[in-house]
Design an enzyme around this catalytic site. Structure first.
Site, mmCIF file in Angstrom:
data_model
loop_
_atom_site.group_PDB
_atom_site.id
_atom_site.type_symbol
_atom_site.label_atom_id
_atom_site.label_comp_id
_atom_site.label_asym_id
_atom_site.label_seq_id
_atom_site.Cartn_x
_atom_site.Cartn_y
_atom_site.Cartn_z
ATOM 1 N N ARG A 94 0.836 -1.203 0.000
ATOM 2 C CA ARG A 94 0.000 0.000 0.000
ATOM 3 C C ARG A 94 0.865 1.245 0.000
ATOM 4 O O ARG A 94 1.981 1.218 0.532
ATOM 5 C CB ARG A 94 -0.887 0.038 1.246
ATOM 6 C CG ARG A 94 -1.800 -1.136 1.374
ATOM 7 C CD ARG A 94 -2.857 -1.121 0.298
ATOM 8 N NE ARG A 94 -3.665 -2.323 0.366
ATOM 9 C CZ ARG A 94 -4.625 -2.603 -0.500
ATOM 10 N NH1 ARG A 94 -4.892 -1.791 -1.504
ATOM 11 N NH2 ARG A 94 -5.324 -3.708 -0.378
ATOM 12 N N HIS A 112 12.466 -2.938 -2.519
ATOM 13 C CA HIS A 112 11.732 -2.915 -3.787
ATOM 14 C C HIS A 112 12.454 -3.813 -4.794
ATOM 15 O O HIS A 112 13.682 -3.735 -4.903
ATOM 16 C CB HIS A 112 11.657 -1.481 -4.322
ATOM 17 C CG HIS A 112 10.937 -1.398 -5.628
ATOM 18 N ND1 HIS A 112 9.557 -1.473 -5.716
ATOM 19 C CD2 HIS A 112 11.400 -1.286 -6.896
ATOM 20 C CE1 HIS A 112 9.214 -1.402 -6.998
ATOM 21 N NE2 HIS A 112 10.308 -1.289 -7.730
#
Ligand code: GRF
Length: 215
Positions: A94, A112
């Site tokens: 989110r 990431h």
């Protein structure tokens, strides 16, 4: 941060990065005190992993909240009694409210699955393969309000091999995440890595590039 930073880990899914962090922190090697795990999805496997490790875990259901603002308020309510020094996003899918990100500037990390600044956002494996990249990987970075754009601490690089598919690449990059994320967390917990004037400093030196680990 004085002593082992009180650390809350935010998750959404499988929680393999959470597992790597819990495994490394059990021996005290990371120098953090994991005080809670919060999932935005009920039933996430990460919640089971937390429970098995004896870490308090709870859900703030994003879908039930209905909006980013309501979710932010509910999340803040759950975070408050945990008094985190450090927030670790581990497969947390989110986008957080800007006020919360600002509150934890320099104290919030994310991993990431790309060599940022390449391929922010989703489907990084597919996009890297389609672009004919020779390398892919993962980046641990401090979180700022712009998505996947915060200053990078540590990067894991894997060569893309002929015949690599999204899933083969994902497996290799994920193994690297499990290596670099605990390492970066330990650096931040020890005060060795920090965010200052928009840049990462490691052991008193400003980094022009993230530290790179090769497969
Ligand atoms: C990881 O690849 C991470 O980089 C991305 O989401 C994935 C989560 O995996 N943000 P897991 O839940 O830690 O297994």
């Amino acid at each position: 941060m004085n002593g082992a930073p009180r650390t809350v880990i935010l998750v959404s899914g499988d929680g393999s990065n959470l597992q790597a962090i819990l495994d490394h922190s059990r021996s005290g090697a990371l120098g953090i005190h994991v005080v809670g795990v919060i999932s935005d999805r009920p039933g996430a496997r990460a919640l089971e992993r937390a429970a098995r490790a004896g870490v308090p875990a709870l859900t703030v259901d994003y879908a039930a909240a209905g909006s980013r603002e309501v979710f932010a308020t509910r999340l803040a309510t759950e975070l408050e009694p945990l008094r985190p020094d450090l927030l670790v996003l581990a497969g947390f899918m989110r986008i957080l409210d800007t006020a919360l990100v600002e509150q934890y500037r320099g104290r919030m990390l994310n991993v990431h699955p790309s060599l940022l600044p390449k391929f922010p956002g989703l489907h990084t494996y597919r996009r890297a393969l389609a672009a004919g990249e020779r390398e892919h990987g993962a980046t641990v970075h401090f979180v700022i309000p712009e998505l996947d754009a915060g200053p990078a601490v540590l990067q894991y690089r894997v060569p893309i091999q002929a015949g690599d598919t999204e899933s083969s690449l994902r497996d290799r990059v994920r193994r690297g995440e499990h290596l670099i994320y605990p390492r970066a967390i330990a650096w931040v917990a020890a005060g060795r890595a920090l965010l200052k004037e928009g840049a990462v400093w490691l052991d008193g030196m400003q980094l022009a590039q993230p530290v790179v680990v090769h497969e």
